[in-house]
Design a protein around this motif. Sequence first.
Motif, PDB file in Angstrom:
ATOM      1  N   ARG A 107       0.832  -1.217   0.000  1.00  0.00           N
ATOM      2  CA  ARG A 107       0.000   0.000   0.000  1.00  0.00           C
ATOM      3  C   ARG A 107       0.860   1.258   0.000  1.00  0.00           C
ATOM      4  N   LEU A 110       2.107   2.076  -3.612  1.00  0.00           N
ATOM      5  CA  LEU A 110       1.148   2.327  -4.697  1.00  0.00           C
ATOM      6  C   LEU A 110       1.011   3.790  -5.113  1.00  0.00           C
ATOM      7  N   SER A 155      -6.299   5.274 -10.740  1.00  0.00           N
ATOM      8  CA  SER A 155      -6.255   4.671  -9.409  1.00  0.00           C
ATOM      9  C   SER A 155      -5.555   3.321  -9.478  1.00  0.00           C
ATOM     10  N   ASP A 157      -5.288   0.138  -6.571  1.00  0.00           N
ATOM     11  CA  ASP A 157      -5.684  -0.273  -5.219  1.00  0.00           C
ATOM     12  C   ASP A 157      -5.330  -1.725  -4.957  1.00  0.00           C
ATOM     13  N   LEU A 168      -4.668  -6.752  -7.264  1.00  0.00           N
ATOM     14  CA  LEU A 168      -4.787  -5.303  -7.381  1.00  0.00           C
ATOM     15  C   LEU A 168      -5.811  -4.938  -8.441  1.00  0.00           C
TER      16      LEU A 168
END
Length: 297
Positions: A107, A110, A155, A157, A168
């Motif tokens: 995380r 990213l 994005s 995630d 992901l």
Amino acid sequence: MARKKGRDISGWLVIDKPAGIGSTDVVGRVRWALDAKKAGHAGTLDPDATGVLAVALGEATKTVPHLTEALKCYDFTVTWGAETDSDDASGTVTKTSEARPDAAAIRAALPDFVGQIMQVPPAVSAVKVDGERAYDLAREGASVELASRPLWVESLDLLDAEADSAQLRMVCGKGGYVRAIARDLGRVLGCLGHVAHLRRTWSGPFRVEDAVSFDHIDRAAQAMLDDRMLPLQAALADLPHLRATSAGAVRLRNGNPGDVTTGAEFGETVWVSEGETPLCIGRYMAGQVHPDRVFNL
């Protein structure tokens, strides 16, 4: 010159592409099953990838550039501990690592992959080098040096993390390589990585929930496929929709500027219809639309 054989049909058919087949092969089968004169696709999927492949038929092929610019969503699994020459599971392992990242580390990494980033495409890709495809050069054993290219990532995630892999979801613009994201993320995390599974869940307005299974693409199912076709304008949802006057419609059909009954921002790209029939894509200028693409429907 001989006319192309086949039915004169226009619209979109969304296919759920299976792994193990190329995008061009899917288009060819759709064209055969529908006996269509003309077909193309908006956005190639790797042969090993699955999911949304939007196939344009007839006059809908003129809208492909607008769909190509649209955002796309990918769900993918990265396997940690190995890098391959193709950046996915089909390639040969070139480097290995014993390191494994935890969810917190993933995380934390990213955000550097979100926004306007620079990305070097995989060596096994369709990027052209001196007029030849990179994957052809790679298969011939040539050393391929590809330049980095800009990519907009809306994005990225983390959906789930296990000891040796992570799931992901990425939403990005055109020209993005998920395989390169997996490769670069593995390098940043110090564990190396490659894509194990990749699925495109939507592309612009087209969703995998509305897609036809590749197994159903057959001439025997032509009536069903006809019913599942979406109209040409399905790809133009992001453009303002204007309506032509009766006289304007005649001019627009002939490729000339024509009057419209509604307006938009000066110079804005719009699409125009007469009633429910699409006429063109063009630029709005002071009460008229100047067509760039005219539909022969």
